[in-house]
Design an enzyme around this catalytic site. Structure first.
Site, PDB file in Angstrom:
ATOM      1  N   HIS A  89      -9.474   2.647  -0.426  1.00 62.28           N
ATOM      2  CA  HIS A  89      -8.043   2.320  -0.362  1.00 62.28           C
ATOM      3  C   HIS A  89      -7.662   1.521  -1.603  1.00 62.28           C
ATOM      4  CE1 HIS A  89      -4.120   1.458   0.804  1.00 62.28           C
ATOM      5  NE2 HIS A  89      -4.297   0.716   1.880  1.00 62.28           N
ATOM      6  N   LYS A 145      -9.126   8.721   1.768  1.00 62.11           N
ATOM      7  CA  LYS A 145      -9.681   7.364   1.639  1.00 62.11           C
ATOM      8  C   LYS A 145     -11.145   7.319   2.059  1.00 62.11           C
ATOM      9  CE  LYS A 145      -5.396   4.662   1.790  1.00 62.11           C
ATOM     10  NZ  LYS A 145      -4.305   5.606   2.156  1.00 62.11           N
ATOM     11  N   PHE A 176       1.645  -3.324   3.975  1.00 66.01           N
ATOM     12  CA  PHE A 176       1.859  -4.641   4.561  1.00 66.01           C
ATOM     13  C   PHE A 176       3.296  -5.053   4.226  1.00 66.01           C
ATOM     14  CE2 PHE A 176      -2.865  -6.075   4.325  1.00 66.01           C
ATOM     15  CZ  PHE A 176      -3.141  -5.344   5.466  1.00 66.01           C
ATOM     16  N   HIS A 227      -2.120   8.412   5.596  1.00 65.59           N
ATOM     17  CA  HIS A 227      -2.447   7.102   5.036  1.00 65.59           C
ATOM     18  C   HIS A 227      -3.907   6.789   5.391  1.00 65.59           C
ATOM     19  CE1 HIS A 227      -1.545   3.291   3.262  1.00 65.59           C
ATOM     20  NE2 HIS A 227      -1.724   2.609   4.370  1.00 65.59           N
ATOM     21  N   CYS A 256       0.809  -1.217   0.000  1.00 63.86           N
ATOM     22  CA  CYS A 256       0.000   0.000   0.000  1.00 63.86           C
ATOM     23  C   CYS A 256       0.839   1.263   0.000  1.00 63.86           C
ATOM     24  CB  CYS A 256      -0.951  -0.028   1.185  1.00 63.86           C
ATOM     25  SG  CYS A 256      -1.981  -1.497   1.139  1.00 63.86           S
ATOM     26  N   GLU A 300      -0.954   5.718  13.288  1.00 63.47           N
ATOM     27  CA  GLU A 300      -0.512   6.861  12.483  1.00 63.47           C
ATOM     28  C   GLU A 300      -0.764   8.183  13.202  1.00 63.47           C
ATOM     29  OE1 GLU A 300      -2.402   7.353   8.647  1.00 63.47           O
ATOM     30  OE2 GLU A 300      -0.853   8.742   7.982  1.00 63.47           O
TER      31      GLU A 300
END
Lengths: 79, 411
Positions: free
Chosen positions: B340, B335, B399, B306, B166, B317
């Site tokens: 996403h 998002k 990830f 993010h 991502c 975050e």
């Protein structure tokens, strides 16, 4: 009168984005801008459509649509 | 390069293909209204347990790419080609006259042509290996989107696709800027693309518990930083930027949206999918990006987070932002609107951050009805906020523990 040519044209329309009037019996696959990968793709589509078995060499870039029709019609239908 | 002068890469072109719109202006207009674009069921996912997603029903590859060519490309490459064409056109550069050997392409993609792979796997199982498409490999391989963009524009410089899950789009843009800094090219077409709203991939995310459970309320499902967030909404899309050295852009009188002035990357070295709880890994990337830009942390005005809308990401975050940047920045996550899009997300967010700097308007975070009290940040909610934004940060975390951060400054 067989409809092999019309069905072949329809494969080009359905799978390769052609308009019907962009294809003529005397056009070679090369003129139709079908490269080697596209010809393998077309071979698969022809086998499925006509229930026949083709080798990798049966459709050649320099073959015309009319020649391809003859190749297709020469093959026995498989179950 | 500690001690070296900061290097500014000018963003001179932007192209976007998102659920919020096809084309940069359309996408921006939707993003600033903060309306969620998720739908349920996405047709390709109908009948599966998690059928929600931000898909792009209006994207017509035949119209976008041409009927005689569109069939050859996986949807992820189609998106990249479309976004790149818009970005290159927007830049005012002319591919018919540029020196293609000095033009690089660096795109990010998390998964590549997964939809084509899944389709051909069905063909394999149903009809056998001799029925598999000869185009499977060029449709599937993750590098192909950049290869095709190069073919479209005669870009013969370095060409690659970055894969950091991502964070891929952000990694791509950071890497693109390095190519400019090193002087191996003069123009970079860079961004990210993803198109894997398909049963196998979405089931995989669903089985790991990463996705929202709000199947019945799709437009409210992606809610970054909200107390009731419960997972991310998978999306498809692409964004592409054209980057040039700032001096080159200035010399040719190009319109510049913003500069990319810093980049940092790191790894958590912790766990396959969970962020390292202290945020130490992500902090390395953020601090490296700030140092690269020669910016003090307390001068950052805006963070394009993010912000995935998962409980874990948004908590970790927000602590990172608070700890490193303090309370000052106006934070947002797009998002909430566009979902996403994995490897495209960082690129879409880079495009939005560039527009934020250009227009001095911070887009709001959709669905932020009740901010999680543990998230002690100034998150922009409900309405876009006019603000002076001189410096902004865009975070991406993948990830695998891969972290990438870009710093943007006003042109």
């Amino acid at each position: 009168m067989s409809d092999t040519y019309e069905r072949l044209v329809q494969l080009l329309v359905k799978n390769f984005g052609f308009d019907t009037d962009e294809v003529a019996r005397e056009d070679t696959f090369s003129k139709l801008e079908l490269d080697s990968l596209a010809l393998v793709e077309l071979t698969l589509a022809v086998q499925q459509e006509f229930k026949i078995k083709l080798t990798d060499d049966d459709l050649d870039a320099n073959d015309t649509m009319e020649q391809a029709v003859k190749v297709i019609e020469s093959k026995p239908v498989v179950a | 390069m500690p001690g070296a002068a900061p290097f500014d890469a000018a963003i001179t072109g932007i192209g976007m293909v998102t659920a919020a719109g096809i084309g940069t202006d359309t996408a921006w207009e939707t993003i600033v209204t903060a309306e969620g674009t998720a739908a349920s069921p996405v047709p390709a996912l109908d009948g599966t347990p998690s059928a929600i997603g931000c898909w792009i029903p209006g994207y017509d590859p035949i119209q976008a790419i041409g009927r005689r060519r569109a069939w050859r490309f996986d949807r992820s490459s189609q998106f990249a080609i479309t976004a790149a064409a818009e970005a290159v056109g927007d830049s005012g550069l002319d591919p018919s006259t540029w020196d293609g050997t000095r033009v690089a392409v660096v795109l990010g993609s998390g998964i590549g042509g997964a939809a084509s792979w899944e389709k051909q796997h069905h063909v394999l199982l149903d009809d056998g290996p001799t029925s598999v498409s000869p185009l499977l490999i060029p449709m599937l391989a993750v590098n192909m989107s950049a290869g095709y963009v190069a073919m479209e524009h005669g870009a013969r410089g370095p060409n690659l696709v970055t894969a950091t899950a991502c964070a891929s789009g952000t990694t791509a843009i950071g890497t693109a800027r390095e190519l400019l800094r090193q002087g191996v090219c003069d123009v970079v077409i860079t961004g990210g693309t993803e198109a894997c709203l398909i049963p196998s991939i979405v089931a995989g995310f669903s089985q790991m518990g990463a996705l929202t459970g709000r199947q019945d309320d799709p437009s409210a499902a992606s809610r970054p930083f909200d107390a009731d967030r419960d997972g991310f909404v998978p999306a498809e899309g692409a964004a592409v930027l054209v980057l040039e050295r700032a001096a080159d852009a200035r010399a040719r009188g190009a319109r510049v949206y913003a500069h990319i002035s810093g980049y940092g990357a790191s790894a958590d070295a912790h766990h396959a999918t969970a962020p390292e709880p202290s945020g130490a890994g992500a902090e390395l990337a953020l601090r490296a990006a700030l140092e690269d830009a020669a910016l003090a942390p307390d001068t950052v005005d805006h963070v394009n987070a993010h912000g995935t809308s998962t409980p874990l990401n948004d908590a970790a975050e927000s602590q990172l932002i608070r700890r490193v940047l303090g309370e000052r920045p106006a934070v947002t996550s797009v998002k909430g609107v566009v979902g996403h899009s994995l490897g495209a997300a960082g690129a879409i967010e880079a495009a939005v951050t560039a527009l934020t700097l250009d227009r001095q308007l911070v887009p709001p975070t959709a669905n932020l009805d009740s901010q999680d009290p543990r998230i002690e940040l100034d998150v922009v909610a409900k309405e876009a906020r006019a603000a002076t934004v001189e410096a902004a940060v865009s975070n991406s975390f993948g990830f695998g523990g891969q972290n990438a951060v870009l710093v943007f400054t006003r042109a």
